[in-house]
Design an enzyme around this catalytic site. Sequence first.
Site, mmCIF file in Angstrom:
data_model
loop_
_atom_site.group_PDB
_atom_site.id
_atom_site.type_symbol
_atom_site.label_atom_id
_atom_site.label_comp_id
_atom_site.label_asym_id
_atom_site.label_seq_id
_atom_site.Cartn_x
_atom_site.Cartn_y
_atom_site.Cartn_z
ATOM 1 N N CYS B 124 0.868 -1.163 0.202
ATOM 2 C CA CYS B 124 0.006 -0.111 -0.239
ATOM 3 C C CYS B 124 0.731 1.324 0.111
ATOM 4 C CB CYS B 124 -0.894 0.037 1.233
ATOM 5 S SG CYS B 124 -0.080 -0.215 2.722
ATOM 6 N N GLY B 157 -4.300 -4.831 9.094
ATOM 7 C CA GLY B 157 -4.772 -6.039 9.421
ATOM 8 C C GLY B 157 -3.718 -7.027 9.963
ATOM 9 N N PRO B 158 -4.171 -8.301 10.380
ATOM 10 C CA PRO B 158 -3.105 -9.285 10.920
ATOM 11 C C PRO B 158 -1.936 -9.609 10.120
ATOM 12 C CG PRO B 158 -5.300 -10.221 10.765
ATOM 13 C CD PRO B 158 -5.598 -8.902 10.504
ATOM 14 N N ARG B 161 0.399 -6.849 10.212
ATOM 15 C CA ARG B 161 1.160 -6.713 11.548
ATOM 16 C C ARG B 161 2.258 -7.948 11.791
ATOM 17 N NH1 ARG B 161 -1.292 -3.770 15.217
ATOM 18 N NH2 ARG B 161 -2.777 -2.290 14.572
ATOM 19 N N ASN B 265 -5.047 3.116 2.758
ATOM 20 C CA ASN B 265 -4.027 2.261 2.388
ATOM 21 C C ASN B 265 -4.419 0.914 1.980
ATOM 22 O OD1 ASN B 265 -5.284 1.886 5.159
ATOM 23 N ND2 ASN B 265 -3.632 0.330 5.490
#
Lengths: 333, 288
Positions: B124, B157-158, B161, B265
């Site tokens: 992004c 989001g996971p 991360r 993003n």
Amino acid sequence: MKDRIRLIDTTLRDGSHAMSHSFTREQVRNIAAGLDEAGVAIIEISHGDGIAGSSINYGFSETPDMELIEEAASVIKRARLGALLIPGIGTIADMKEAYHRGVRAVRIATHVTEADVSLQHIKAAKSMGMFTAGFLMMVHMAKPEQILEQARLFEDAGADYVNLADSAGYLLPDDVRRRVSLLTEKLSIPVGFHAHNNLGMAAANSLAAVEEGASYIDGTCRGLGAGAGNCQIEVFTALLERMECQTGVNLEKLLQTAEEQVEPIMLRPQTIDTDALMLGYAGVYSSFLLHARRAAEQFGLKTGDILKELGRRGMVGGQEDMIVDVAYQLSKS
Amino acid sequence: MEKVKAAIIGPGNIGSDLMYKIMRSRYLEMSCMVGIVESEGIRRAKKLGFETTTEGVEAILEKDEIQIVFDATGAKAHAFHAPLLRKAGKIAIDMTPAAVGPYVVPCVNLERLSDEMNFNMVTCGGQATVPIAYAINQAADSQYTEIISCISSKSAGPGTRANIDEFTETTARALETVGGADKGKAIIILNPAEPPLMMTNTIHSLVKNPDREKITASVSQMVEKVQSYVPGYKLRTPPIIKGSQVTVIVEVEGAGDFLPKYSGNLDIINAAAIEVAEKIARERLLKG
């Protein structure tokens, strides 16, 4: 209260902010050797924003950080050599290189609500056999219960201890007590504390942390660090000695290092001036100070006005780029 | 008008937003949502009347009418999907960091990549900053370009991360290979402020020819190009030039198709992917 407190000296890391990342090889060797002789547990070194922090945004290191790490490693006999790593800035690959240059302790730092971005780094550091801490920044921005939730992520990932950083120097001793006591009560791993002196509370807050069971306390020689600096390690060592608390640190040797190696190279006295006070008052990340001062000059503004706006916008550690944004917007309004 | 059929693998946030963007497209037709288990995303697609499967990629390989496949799974899964899709003659648009195919940033290099079968959408932050990096390099010759992307915690989001290093490493490489900087560096910051902040991106560059007029013109032209497929892309701070250093700040507000507007993003990478797919679809429809 713990009967033994481990002191982590971060003069060569947080102090790097105050030095605008200009430590030389010789300075690093002298300071690291002095700290090692004095007996601090960990000597932390790296760009102020951690390994790979050297950048336009945070300031370039005059000497490559990896070379400074090697210099420090070459003179240390007893202490662990540590480094800071902020995921999003530094990577596991950077951490591996730091390990090869001699780093044996690493603290992985995230904003107080974002611990989950660091779990891969903590696991990687542990698998390399490093002493590893999870480090939460800007802890004034979250409630004790939220902090506990985040700290548990570090614990589950295998961190050796959890460090809370009052990065804005905003907390009062009771705020520190509430945060540290909940963690020492609920976690199975030790807790540490990192203070900034923007409201003159660095030593008082560190003491409050110790009284609530913290085992690791950060400090720097002469308080050298971002904003109004950190907890002055020689002062805190003396305090702990008065309280008959063991640190394993030789106060005389520490004083000698602060006086002979650190004080002469400081670019300005580490005082609480108006702008530094404003950081603590508005809850703004301490290392924004010098960048905000430069932007104020460039755009013809007051540093305090820029800092207050950054606080109002809820900017977090690492967002130095927004200083230019704020200054530009203020100059147009 | 006839449209080209597309499928989406991975019915999560990215996949669902892509589905809504395809529904608005003049050239693409949503055909099938592919998952590996029953999920909210699968149910959502079914409810909208689209075909769905929980049998994974295998379920669409035989369907010749599907010409374009968006892969919104993960890097490992895409590495497995890519050769299967290629063999089945399908164009793959890779939303993951797998980088099987070349990086594509539509306003910069899509024209040059017309014969590819697999397009990687970078990150992004890459979609938001590489265009500006390229514009600065065109005007001033960048020796070093560094970007800082700040996204709201809620829109990370996971996947992002758990793999934050992939963001910095992939974006830095794209600043070099697509953006044209001799050396690139990327930084990502998550900010939990409420209400969530819009995605902001700062592009700093050290250049050989800091000609203010040229740089400013090149950057504003590029912003318009990006706006043609990402309407919420805005120049927040026009080029500030200090010695050899150029600084530009852009903001991305999402279209709010499926995801909230602060998720600029996620919106920009999806909008870029749709831009790639639409170009391929247009060409195929023209050829008939």
